[in-house]
Design an enzyme around this catalytic site. Structure first.
Site, short mmCIF file in Angstrom:
data_model
loop_
_atom_site.label_atom_id
_atom_site.label_comp_id
_atom_site.label_asym_id
_atom_site.label_seq_id
_atom_site.Cartn_x
_atom_site.Cartn_y
_atom_site.Cartn_z
N ASP A 479 0.83 -1.21 0.00
CA ASP A 479 0.00 0.00 0.00
C ASP A 479 0.86 1.26 0.00
OD1 ASP A 479 -2.34 1.46 -0.03
OD2 ASP A 479 -3.19 0.50 1.75
N ASP A 549 -10.53 1.78 -3.09
CA ASP A 549 -11.01 1.57 -1.73
C ASP A 549 -12.53 1.59 -1.66
OD1 ASP A 549 -8.55 1.24 -0.57
OD2 ASP A 549 -8.40 3.28 0.20
#
Length: 731
Positions: A479, A549
């Site tokens: 990430d 997301d």
């Protein structure tokens, strides 16, 4: 596929699959004269370049030929300052402060295959007979600058890979202030520009608008390719749609600051430029040093946006993505993030894994919160050691507990970041990007490690490789949750500070190359707050990306549809999450969410232990169905049928290479009273074959399904979906 050179005319004819690209030397200047449908070698190409004398405001560098002005000549790698007033491909500054340069032809070489780009991701060949490469060497003797333009054409793809290598052959340093990967001049401006824009949780929405005099452009100045714009631009004729019409696609294999623009000049021609964003960029070249630009991939299609996309899909799926996982079916996973956030322990994780095993899930991914003292997002990034409060026996024990439930084990990292509240920051406060005597702007309570530094990369390699070696890990989610500010490096000299953003990306690529090469069994997935770094550069190291997301099924229709303009479905992570959705608060059925997620690399991101008995049965059926179809979804040809950007319906389908199997997905967002009857025209089938619909006795001809369509019945209520599996019957 061959590349031909005719010395008498100075013409290079590059033939890719169904495409020709033609360059002609004009007084040693490489002019771009054609890019489009394949031309026969032997056709008269001499008069493709049309030259006429213009006004005195278009200066003439050669007094004996007033038909030549660099302000009107279509060029391959143009410069500014010697009569071309349009956007240049490169700019330099010499030691005396002057900025004039003029590149002319010096030599060329044609070779089989495709060379690697040092330190940079690029498309590749597995056999030399898959491609040929032209290396066109240009030189400015006064500046001591040599530029090699690379053009690779492919046997099986209507694509051309371009890049440039700029070398200093002078006796003193020179400064690069602009170094693009590709520039191309098209002979008219009757195009629409199509690009992908958005924001966090709303990535890669399709934008389309007509070109007009001036510049239509997109860029990133955020240090990454960004949620806001993707490093891709297409030019298409106004009448072009998914199925027909001319399209030129331009994609940059790079993960940092980029710029892509189309400039329409006074005479109605269009210059397309693509490469590293020149804003806040420069690069000092010492004598003997060279700078390699990232690679740009140019795709021409006469079969609409769909044809362009399928070229990018197959090229990127098979000749950009690498490693043992490239061609393997991807596992069905469950990620604990939206199930627990930071609040978990080993028992809770094992319980979710146990339920996953009962459902048929194959991989458990432990997300943020397992290291340091990470109870929220305000601490511990950089301290990559297990939190023994949550995991008293460590990661290895947890991984074994998960494996006993029949699942592989995966783990989340955010290696590029550092928390001010961390042991690492207290020990090495100079390791982050920063500028002396200025504040260090935080985002998500974190700063960014300076990946241009070898000591930082070595620390990260040490911590990550130790965990990868000692813990049975099958999957890593990598990430990156903020963009760059105060872009400076404590180790760089003053004259090299503007190199920091690009050196960061080069350092990141070096670390990724090292880790993915040494741990080839691990499936790496990139992420940047979801889709903030969904670009071809990342796919070279990690064959899939967390698409967004935002896991809301309705919003994902747009995100996944837009992403598919360039990127293959095998690269898209797609999960079923809980409702009300955590990003938008919407409630949709488990079936609808599942059908959307099964149009990518399928998984769940919720607490499986809270499923009702009915939801358990639905999930079991989804998982069993995806195991049957995932090869087709991940490796098949994608056809977009109905766009979520144009109405209340969305539809796409996947077709096997032999066209004997297909999978249709149909989504209806909001209910309509007394609505018209629905019928979807399919694509990509064999018109001479008959297809059976699922397990029914219904059989339709491929010609009928594509010409007249398939009826969609029994649509009632909001957020409805249908999936139809078609198989050709034996003939």
């Amino acid at each position: 596929m061959p590349i031909y050179y005719d010395e008498a005319s100075g013409i290079f004819h590059l033939q890719s699959h169904q495409t020709s690209y033609v360059i002609q030397l004009v007084r040693g200047l490489p002019a771009h004269v054609y890019f489009g449908p394949q031309l026969r070698q032997g056709s008269n190409l001499n008069d493709l370049l049309h030259r006429v004398e213009r006004s005195s405001f278009c200066p003439n560098p050669f007094p004996d030929d007033k038909t030549i002005s660099l302000d009107t000549l279509p060029q391959e790698y143009p410069q500014y300052g010697t009569s071309d007033f349009r956007s240049p491909a490169y700019q330099i500054k010499l030691s005396n402060g002057t900025r004039i340069s003029e590149l002319v032809y010096r030599s060329h070489r044609i070779t089989a295959g495709k060379p690697d780009l040092e330190g940079l991701p690029a498309v590749y060949t597995e056999q030399d007979n898959e491609a040929e490469t032209l290396e066109l060497v240009l030189h400015d003797a006064k500046a001591g600058l040599s530029v090699t333009l690379y053009y690779t054409v492919f046997e099986q793809f209507s694509a051309i890979a371009r890049s440039a290598r700029l070398a200093n052959e002078a006796g003193e340093a020179l400064q690069l202030e602009r170094a693009l990967s590709a520039s191309i001049d098209l002979p008219d401006a009757r195009y629409d520009a199509l690009y992908l824009s958005g924001a966090w949780a709303r990535e890669r929405h399709i934008q389309r608008r007509a070109l007009a005099p001036g510049v239509t452009g997109i860029n990133s100045r955020r240090g990454s390719s960004s949620h806001q714009f993707n490093p891709f631009l297409a030019l298409l004729r106004p009448e072009t749609n998914e199925r027909q019409g001319e399209v030129y696609g331009f994609s940059l294999i790079y993960s940092g600051n980029f710029a892509a623009e189309a400039e329409v000049d006074q005479f109605g021609t269009t210059r397309v430029s693509l490469g590293i964003n020149s804003f806040d960029f420069s690069w000092r070249l010492e004598p003997g040093e060279a700078f390699q630009t990232p690679e740009a991939v140019l795709v021409y299609s006469a079969e609409g946006l769909g044809g362009m996309s399928r070229t990018f899909h197959k090229l990127y799926r098979t000749r950009l993505c690498r490693g043992v996982h490239r061609d393997l079916e991807r596992p069905i996973l469950v990620n604990n993030w939206e199930a627990t956030y930071f609040d978990f322990n080993a028992d809770k994780i094992e319980a979710i894994a146990k339920k996953g095993g009962e459902l048929g899930i194959e991989l458990f991914v432990l997300d943020d919160g397992w290291f340091g003292k990470r109870d929220s997002d305000n601490s511990s990034l950089g301290d990559w050691f297990e939190d023994r409060r949550k995991l008293p026996n460590g990661l290895q024990d947890l991984a074994e507990r998960v494996k006993r439930q029949g699942l592989q084990f995966g783990l989340w990292f955010e290696p590029e970041m550092i928390s001010p509240d961390s042991d690492l920051y207290r020990s090495h406060p100079d390791w982050c990007l920063h500028v002396p005597n200025h504040r260090r702007t935080e985002a998500r309570d974190q700063l960014i490690l300076d990946m241009s530094r070898a000591d930082v990369r070595e620390y990260l390699y040490g911590r990550l490789s130790e965990i990868f070696t000692n813990v049975p890990i099958s999957y890593i989610k990598w990430d990156m949750n903020r963009n760059m500010t105060e872009i400076g490096s404590a180790l760089s000299s003053p004259e090299r500070q503007s190199e920091t953003a690009h050196r960061y990306i080069l350092g990141l690529y070096e670390l990724m190359e090292r880790l993915t090469s040494e741990f080839p069994h691990i499936l790496f997935e990139s992420c940047s707050g979801g889709g903030g770094r969904f670009d071809p550069g990342m796919l070279y190291y990690m064959p899939q990306t967390w698409t967004s997301d935002d896991t809301d099924g309705v919003e994902r229709l747009k995100i996944q549809y837009g992403t598919s303009i360039v990127y293959p479905v095998s690269t898209m992570g797609a999960h079923v999450s809980a409702v009300p959705n955590h990003q938008v608060g919407r409630k949709t059925s488990l079936e609808f969410r599942g059908d959307v997620a099964m149009s990518g690399n399928f998984g769940y991101e919720l607490d499986l232990t809270t499923f009702t008995p009915e939801e358990v049965e639905i999930a079991k059926a989804q998982i069993a169905s995806y195991k049957e179809i995932r090869g087709l979804v991940q490796q098949g040809d994608l056809y977009r049928l109905l766009s979520p950007f144009e109405g209340n319906e969305t539809s796409w389908m996947f077709v096997s290479e032999d066209r004997r199997e297909a999978l249709l997905f149909y989504f209806h967002v909001l209910a309509e009273p007394n609505a018209p009857l629905k019928r979807v025209k399919l694509e990509g089938l064999d018109p001479l074959l008959d297809y059976q619909l699922g397990d029914t006795d219904t059989i339709y001809g491929g010609d009928r399904l594509m010409a007249a369509g398939l009826p969609i019945t029994s649509i009632r209520g909001d957020f409805e979906s249908r999936v139809v599996h078609l198989r050709a019957i034996s003939q």
